[in-house]
Design a protein around this motif. Structure first.
Motif, PDB file in Angstrom:
ATOM      1  N   MET A   1       0.822  -1.181   0.000  1.00 30.32           N
ATOM      2  CA  MET A   1       0.000   0.000   0.000  1.00 30.32           C
ATOM      3  C   MET A   1       0.871   1.252   0.000  1.00 30.32           C
ATOM      4  O   MET A   1       2.043   1.197   0.357  1.00 30.32           O
ATOM      5  N   ALA A   2       0.298   2.371  -0.360  1.00 28.62           N
ATOM      6  CA  ALA A   2       1.073   3.593  -0.577  1.00 28.62           C
ATOM      7  C   ALA A   2       1.155   4.475   0.669  1.00 28.62           C
ATOM      8  O   ALA A   2       0.252   4.501   1.499  1.00 28.62           O
ATOM      9  N   ASN A   3       2.258   5.215   0.755  1.00 28.53           N
ATOM     10  CA  ASN A   3       2.419   6.288   1.730  1.00 28.53           C
ATOM     11  C   ASN A   3       1.987   7.568   1.029  1.00 28.53           C
ATOM     12  O   ASN A   3       2.526   7.913  -0.028  1.00 28.53           O
ATOM     13  N   VAL A   4       1.027   8.275   1.616  1.00 31.65           N
ATOM     14  CA  VAL A   4       0.377   9.387   0.929  1.00 31.65           C
ATOM     15  C   VAL A   4       0.504  10.690   1.709  1.00 31.65           C
ATOM     16  O   VAL A   4       0.430  10.698   2.936  1.00 31.65           O
ATOM     17  N   LEU A   5       0.684  11.781   0.975  1.00 31.24           N
ATOM     18  CA  LEU A   5       0.626  13.141   1.518  1.00 31.24           C
ATOM     19  C   LEU A   5      -0.638  13.789   0.971  1.00 31.24           C
ATOM     20  O   LEU A   5      -0.860  13.780  -0.247  1.00 31.24           O
ATOM     21  N   ILE A   6      -1.461  14.336   1.856  1.00 32.74           N
ATOM     22  CA  ILE A   6      -2.696  15.006   1.466  1.00 32.74           C
ATOM     23  C   ILE A   6      -2.468  16.518   1.531  1.00 32.74           C
ATOM     24  O   ILE A   6      -2.036  17.031   2.557  1.00 32.74           O
ATOM     25  N   VAL A   7      -2.753  17.214   0.416  1.00 30.35           N
ATOM     26  CA  VAL A   7      -2.614  18.672   0.380  1.00 30.35           C
ATOM     27  C   VAL A   7      -3.969  19.269  -0.014  1.00 30.35           C
ATOM     28  O   VAL A   7      -4.408  19.113  -1.152  1.00 30.35           O
ATOM     29  N   ASP A   8      -4.624  19.920   0.950  1.00 26.52           N
ATOM     30  CA  ASP A   8      -5.950  20.492   0.708  1.00 26.52           C
ATOM     31  C   ASP A   8      -6.229  21.509   1.803  1.00 26.52           C
ATOM     32  O   ASP A   8      -5.974  21.239   2.975  1.00 26.52           O
ATOM     33  N   ASP A   9      -6.759  22.668   1.436  1.00 25.37           N
ATOM     34  CA  ASP A   9      -7.047  23.691   2.440  1.00 25.37           C
ATOM     35  C   ASP A   9      -8.323  23.404   3.226  1.00 25.37           C
ATOM     36  O   ASP A   9      -8.560  24.006   4.266  1.00 25.37           O
ATOM     37  N   SER A  10      -9.126  22.465   2.775  1.00 27.87           N
ATOM     38  CA  SER A  10     -10.361  22.113   3.469  1.00 27.87           C
ATOM     39  C   SER A  10     -10.111  21.001   4.487  1.00 27.87           C
ATOM     40  O   SER A  10      -9.743  19.884   4.113  1.00 27.87           O
ATOM     41  N   ARG A  11     -10.322  21.321   5.751  1.00 28.27           N
ATOM     42  CA  ARG A  11     -10.130  20.322   6.805  1.00 28.27           C
ATOM     43  C   ARG A  11     -11.061  19.130   6.587  1.00 28.27           C
ATOM     44  O   ARG A  11     -10.670  17.981   6.793  1.00 28.27           O
ATOM     45  N   THR A  12     -12.284  19.411   6.151  1.00 30.80           N
ATOM     46  CA  THR A  12     -13.254  18.339   5.906  1.00 30.80           C
ATOM     47  C   THR A  12     -12.765  17.418   4.797  1.00 30.80           C
ATOM     48  O   THR A  12     -12.808  16.191   4.937  1.00 30.80           O
ATOM     49  N   SER A  13     -12.285  17.987   3.693  1.00 27.79           N
ATOM     50  CA  SER A  13     -11.772  17.168   2.588  1.00 27.79           C
ATOM     51  C   SER A  13     -10.588  16.330   3.035  1.00 27.79           C
ATOM     52  O   SER A  13     -10.475  15.156   2.674  1.00 27.79           O
ATOM     53  N   ARG A  14      -9.687  16.932   3.819  1.00 24.30           N
ATOM     54  CA  ARG A  14      -8.529  16.172   4.315  1.00 24.30           C
ATOM     55  C   ARG A  14      -8.976  15.003   5.183  1.00 24.30           C
ATOM     56  O   ARG A  14      -8.467  13.894   5.054  1.00 24.30           O
ATOM     57  N   ARG A  15      -9.943  15.257   6.065  1.00 23.67           N
ATOM     58  CA  ARG A  15     -10.413  14.197   6.962  1.00 23.67           C
ATOM     59  C   ARG A  15     -11.083  13.068   6.173  1.00 23.67           C
ATOM     60  O   ARG A  15     -10.824  11.881   6.419  1.00 23.67           O
ATOM     61  N   VAL A  16     -11.942  13.430   5.226  1.00 29.72           N
ATOM     62  CA  VAL A  16     -12.625  12.412   4.413  1.00 29.72           C
ATOM     63  C   VAL A  16     -11.602  11.586   3.632  1.00 29.72           C
ATOM     64  O   VAL A  16     -11.672  10.351   3.605  1.00 29.72           O
ATOM     65  N   LEU A  17     -10.650  12.256   3.016  1.00 30.04           N
ATOM     66  CA  LEU A  17      -9.628  11.556   2.241  1.00 30.04           C
ATOM     67  C   LEU A  17      -8.782  10.656   3.133  1.00 30.04           C
ATOM     68  O   LEU A  17      -8.505   9.503   2.782  1.00 30.04           O
ATOM     69  N   ARG A  18      -8.369  11.173   4.297  1.00 30.41           N
ATOM     70  CA  ARG A  18      -7.589  10.366   5.240  1.00 30.41           C
ATOM     71  C   ARG A  18      -8.370   9.105   5.625  1.00 30.41           C
ATOM     72  O   ARG A  18      -7.816   7.997   5.625  1.00 30.41           O
ATOM     73  N   ASP A  19      -9.643   9.258   5.954  1.00 33.19           N
ATOM     74  CA  ASP A  19     -10.478   8.118   6.354  1.00 33.19           C
ATOM     75  C   ASP A  19     -10.549   7.074   5.238  1.00 33.19           C
ATOM     76  O   ASP A  19     -10.398   5.876   5.485  1.00 33.19           O
ATOM     77  N   ILE A  20     -10.769   7.524   4.010  1.00 31.93           N
ATOM     78  CA  ILE A  20     -10.849   6.606   2.867  1.00 31.93           C
ATOM     79  C   ILE A  20      -9.526   5.877   2.679  1.00 31.93           C
ATOM     80  O   ILE A  20      -9.491   4.656   2.529  1.00 31.93           O
ATOM     81  N   LEU A  21      -8.432   6.623   2.695  1.00 34.25           N
ATOM     82  CA  LEU A  21      -7.119   6.018   2.457  1.00 34.25           C
ATOM     83  C   LEU A  21      -6.763   5.010   3.544  1.00 34.25           C
ATOM     84  O   LEU A  21      -6.345   3.884   3.246  1.00 34.25           O
TER      85      LEU A  21
END
Length: 118
Positions: A1-21
């Motif tokens: 599986m991949a090591n990922v960096l999330i770059v987004d100014d929306s805290r909600t988008s970051r949280r949703v993406l983190r949860d999915i990943l």
């Protein structure tokens, strides 16, 4: 599986993406709130994949992508787009983005995209 960096100014988008990943076995190495912080973290963390929002304060995703590609021409950056950003998306692909995903975030599409790139 991949090591990922999330770059987004929306805290909600970051949280949703983190949860999915994380739910799908990926590791989130870090999160950045703008393109400048994203570039700085990329140099430090050296993730396998970056998810990069296009529209952000301080430095947008396009300028951050340019810096990342200059630093690491092999970088795998997935652009995250909202509706109506086709022009910027085309520019990002020319610069070196490997893929793009649309908001609102779709878990199935995200998982499929990361699987193809990992």
């Amino acid at each position: 599986m991949a090591n990922v960096l999330i770059v987004d100014d929306s805290r909600t988008s970051r949280r949703v993406l983190r949860d999915i990943l994380e739910r799908n076995g990926h590791t989130v190495l870090g999160e950045a709130v703008d393109g400048k912080e994203g570039y700085d973290l990329y140099q430090t963390l050296k993730p396998d994949i970056v998810t990069m929002d296009i529209t952000m304060p301080v430095m947008d995703g396009i300028d951050s992508l340019k810096l990342i590609m200059r630093f690491d021409p092999q970088a795998k950056v997935i652009m995250v787009t909202a509706a109506g950003q086709k022009q910027k998306m085309m520019e990002a692909l020319k610069i070196g983005a490997v893929e793009f995903i649309s908001k609102p975030l779709d878990e199935e599409a995200i998982v499929k995209t990361l699987k193809e790139l990992s």
